[in-house]
Design a protein around this motif. Structure first.
Motif, mmCIF file in Angstrom:
data_model
loop_
_atom_site.group_PDB
_atom_site.id
_atom_site.type_symbol
_atom_site.label_atom_id
_atom_site.label_comp_id
_atom_site.label_asym_id
_atom_site.label_seq_id
_atom_site.Cartn_x
_atom_site.Cartn_y
_atom_site.Cartn_z
ATOM 1 N N ALA A 180 -2.093 5.323 -2.416
ATOM 2 C CA ALA A 180 -1.864 6.280 -1.338
ATOM 3 C C ALA A 180 -0.776 7.278 -1.709
ATOM 4 O O ALA A 180 0.128 6.963 -2.493
ATOM 5 C CB ALA A 180 -1.476 5.541 -0.063
ATOM 6 N N GLU A 221 0.818 -1.217 0.000
ATOM 7 C CA GLU A 221 0.000 0.000 0.000
ATOM 8 C C GLU A 221 0.849 1.263 0.000
ATOM 9 O O GLU A 221 0.374 2.338 -0.358
ATOM 10 C CB GLU A 221 -0.941 0.017 1.215
ATOM 11 C CG GLU A 221 -1.748 -1.244 1.445
ATOM 12 C CD GLU A 221 -2.738 -1.589 0.329
ATOM 13 O OE1 GLU A 221 -2.964 -0.741 -0.550
ATOM 14 O OE2 GLU A 221 -3.261 -2.713 0.346
ATOM 15 N N HIS A 252 -6.470 4.110 1.050
ATOM 16 C CA HIS A 252 -5.483 5.094 0.583
ATOM 17 C C HIS A 252 -5.625 6.395 1.359
ATOM 18 O O HIS A 252 -4.623 7.064 1.658
ATOM 19 C CB HIS A 252 -5.619 5.321 -0.927
ATOM 20 C CG HIS A 252 -6.936 5.851 -1.371
ATOM 21 N ND1 HIS A 252 -8.126 5.168 -1.201
ATOM 22 C CD2 HIS A 252 -7.273 7.015 -2.000
ATOM 23 C CE1 HIS A 252 -9.118 5.878 -1.699
ATOM 24 N NE2 HIS A 252 -8.636 7.012 -2.185
ATOM 25 N N THR A 271 2.077 9.342 0.193
ATOM 26 C CA THR A 271 2.751 9.401 1.494
ATOM 27 C C THR A 271 4.115 10.093 1.369
ATOM 28 O O THR A 271 5.164 9.480 1.614
ATOM 29 C CB THR A 271 2.938 7.981 2.064
ATOM 30 O OG1 THR A 271 3.645 7.180 1.093
ATOM 31 C CG2 THR A 271 1.603 7.317 2.371
ATOM 32 N N ASN A 302 -2.938 8.314 3.723
ATOM 33 C CA ASN A 302 -2.641 9.739 3.583
ATOM 34 C C ASN A 302 -2.721 10.434 4.932
ATOM 35 O O ASN A 302 -1.901 11.314 5.247
ATOM 36 C CB ASN A 302 -3.636 10.399 2.615
ATOM 37 C CG ASN A 302 -3.510 9.865 1.187
ATOM 38 O OD1 ASN A 302 -2.609 9.097 0.875
ATOM 39 N ND2 ASN A 302 -4.435 10.264 0.340
#
Length: 549
Positions: A63, A39, A336, A65, A340
């Motif tokens: 996602a 992920e 996701h 990040t 975040n």
């Protein structure tokens, strides 16, 4: 005279820097919930989880990040870190540094029992099997300890785990009584001899397992908190917090506020701290704001990243009794968005560390307990359930490694690593299954460990650098990493593989019997004659009607 003063100033500054370096480092351990390594963008998977669960390659559900990406590249992140396949046994592994043959937490549905009297049993608590839990180790090393977030400990002895203070979401109604502040709860009720599961907020029946909210309008319980006169108390517990609490209160925000308050108090007293943050983010849940939508991951407050900084939009939710208007201030569902938000929270940790001037003396670890729900969670196939992200960031320490590390690491390794950092020695006769990875980070050591291990009930998973055996007894060639991190070539004919792979298989096979005690010793110590309770079918799972032929 000027040179003398200059010398004194240089000496004072040097002494101050040396004193900071010689201080015990603070430790922040963020243990996120149900998040596979795939992920996170840093793991370069071409597949991740869509809002309904499963697999997708749609970039809108990947996602974002940026903060964790930077921490991973400036610190280190582990290419292959393994936990157990599901929450309870993974948290047991983290807190004990041991495998299930000792702590007896084999799976969420297979947790050992022990005698609490003749013919009476209870869940086998970790402090019975393992008196040196991760919190106890930190305390023994002179640390102040704080536990915030999810517990998953299956009993009410939360003060036995080595943490002086705790803030738990969701809190325990057994310990603190009925929560007077929120009706965001899915509970099982009985009417006319039948059992139903209802959303207390709307009063309507739902198909969901019973749970208290840990996201919006959360159930928050304090343990030994300075603002409380009791050992366990519901929050909000002050005039200010009661005034501000409501449907716009987001549990992960509450967790962080209490974590920062703890950090401030300990830094002010010049006391080293160990902060164990077991965030719920990543875990699916009932969506109280959209109770009829069957969302898997409820939305979070909206955060946007621009020019190296996050901006959070304050929620402006209106409504009651199961009918809410989100006014465009809550994200759409999806893991996701949970990631975040975790990234945003890590950025706040970094800002707080800088504000308190402890960034050069703090070690931050980010990891997760098992694979993503709807993809890997509870799966013992290949490494779906066990492959988790693992990042270590400590800018004030001279790590000899940087960025991605193609090594094997196990969640059981965290406890012995912290043991080494805080300066505690484990007795030789006290079995620890993990291995400290501190020497790997701080010396020229090339490898950390040769194999990693996991379990689910009576099944075992083990992996070396070249081969992997999953819980279905299939073997895979893992010498090369596929683009989705999971589609390894299965070895069906061992005559066709190299001698190196055969050799490693033989070595791994010899290790397994040592931990394979589920069939013969699944429980803790039982008195003679103690009767284990029969497993009951979960009443909130509706049975499928048989088709008539």
């Amino acid at each position: 005279m000027f040179k003398y003063i200059q010398f004194i100033l240089i000496f004072a500054i040097s002494f101050s820097v040396l004193a900071q370096k010689n201080k015990k480092p603070n430790i922040i351990l963020i243990y996120a919930d149900d998040i596979s390594a795939r992920e996170l963008p840093i793991y370069k998977s071409d597949t991740w989880s869509p809002p309904e669960g499963g697999n997708t390659q749609d970039m809108q559900f990947r996602a974002k990040t940026p903060v964790l990406d930077n921490l991973a590249n400036e610190g280190v992140y582990i290419k292959t870190a393994w936990a157990a396949v599901v929450c309870s046994p993974s948290r047991a592994m983290m807190m004990t540094g041991r495998y299930a043959h000792i702590h007896k937490w084999w799976a969420n549905s297979d947790i050992g029992r022990y005698s609490v009297g003749k013919k009476k049993t209870a869940t086998f608590p970790l402090f019975k099997s393992s008196p040196k839990l991760i919190g106890h180790i930190a305390q023994e090393g002179g640390y102040k300890t704080f536990w915030v977030g999810k517990t998953q400990m299956r009993n009410d002895d939360l003060d036995q785990y080595g943490f002086e203070e705790g803030v738990f979401t969701a809190g325990s109604t057994t310990l603190a009584g009925v929560n007077p502040y929120t009706n965001f709860e899915v509970e099982q009720v009985k009417k006319d001899g039948k059992k139903f599961v209802i959303n207390k907020d709307s009063g309507k029946e739902v198909v969901m397992y019973p749970q208290s909210s840990w996201y919006w309008k959360p159930h928050v319980m304090l343990m030994n908190h300075p603002t409380s006169s009791k050992k366990y108390e519901w929050w909000p517990n002050t005039a200010k917090s009661k005034k501000e609490y409501g449907v716009n209160t987001f549990g992960p925000d509450v967790e962080l506020d209490f974590a920062f308050d703890f950090m401030e108090r300990k830094v002010k007293k010049d006391e080293p701290f160990f902060l164990y943050h077991t965030s719920h983010l990543g875990h699916d849940a009932f969506d109280f704001l959209n109770p009829t939508e069957k969302n898997k991951w409820p939305g979070t407050p909206i955060v946007t990243y621009k020019n190296g900084k996050y901006k959070r939009t304050d929620p402006k939710i209106k409504g009651s009794n199961g009918k809410y208007n989100l006014n465009g201030t809550v994200t759409k569902p999806g893991i996701h968005n949970h990631l975040n938000y975790l990234d945003y929270q890590v950025s706040l940790y970094l800002e707080k560390m800088k504000e308190l001037k402890i960034e050069d003396n703090t070690i931050l670890v980010f990891c997760a307990d098992n694979g993503t729900s709807g993809y890997g969670k509870n799966s013992n196939a290949v490494q779906k359930g066990v492959h988790v992200p693992f990042i270590v960031y400590a800018p004030g320490f001279n790590f000899t490694k940087k960025g991605e590390q193609d090594i094997l690491l196990n969640i059981s390794d965290v406890l012995p690593t912290i043991t080494e950092i805080v300066g505690v020695e484990i007795p030789e006769d006290y079995e620890i299954n993990g291995e400290s990875f501190w020497p790997y980070l701080t010396t020229d050591k090339k490898e950390h460990r040769k194999w990693i291990y996991a379990y689910k009930s009576g099944t075992q998973l083990i992996r070396g650098k070249k081969v992997l055996k999953d819980g279905t007894n299939k073997w895979f060639d893992v010498s090369e990493t596929p683009s989705d991190l999971i589609s390894f070539n299965q070895i069906k004919d061992w005559k066709t593989v190299s001698e190196d792979l055969k050799k490693e298989k033989n070595e791994l096979t010899k290790i397994l019997p040592r931990f394979d005690l589920f069939a013969t010793a699944p429980n803790g110590p039982l008195e003679p004659g103690a009767v284990l309770p029969k497993k009951k079918e979960k009443s909130w799972v509706k049975k499928k009607k048989k088709k008539k032929h």
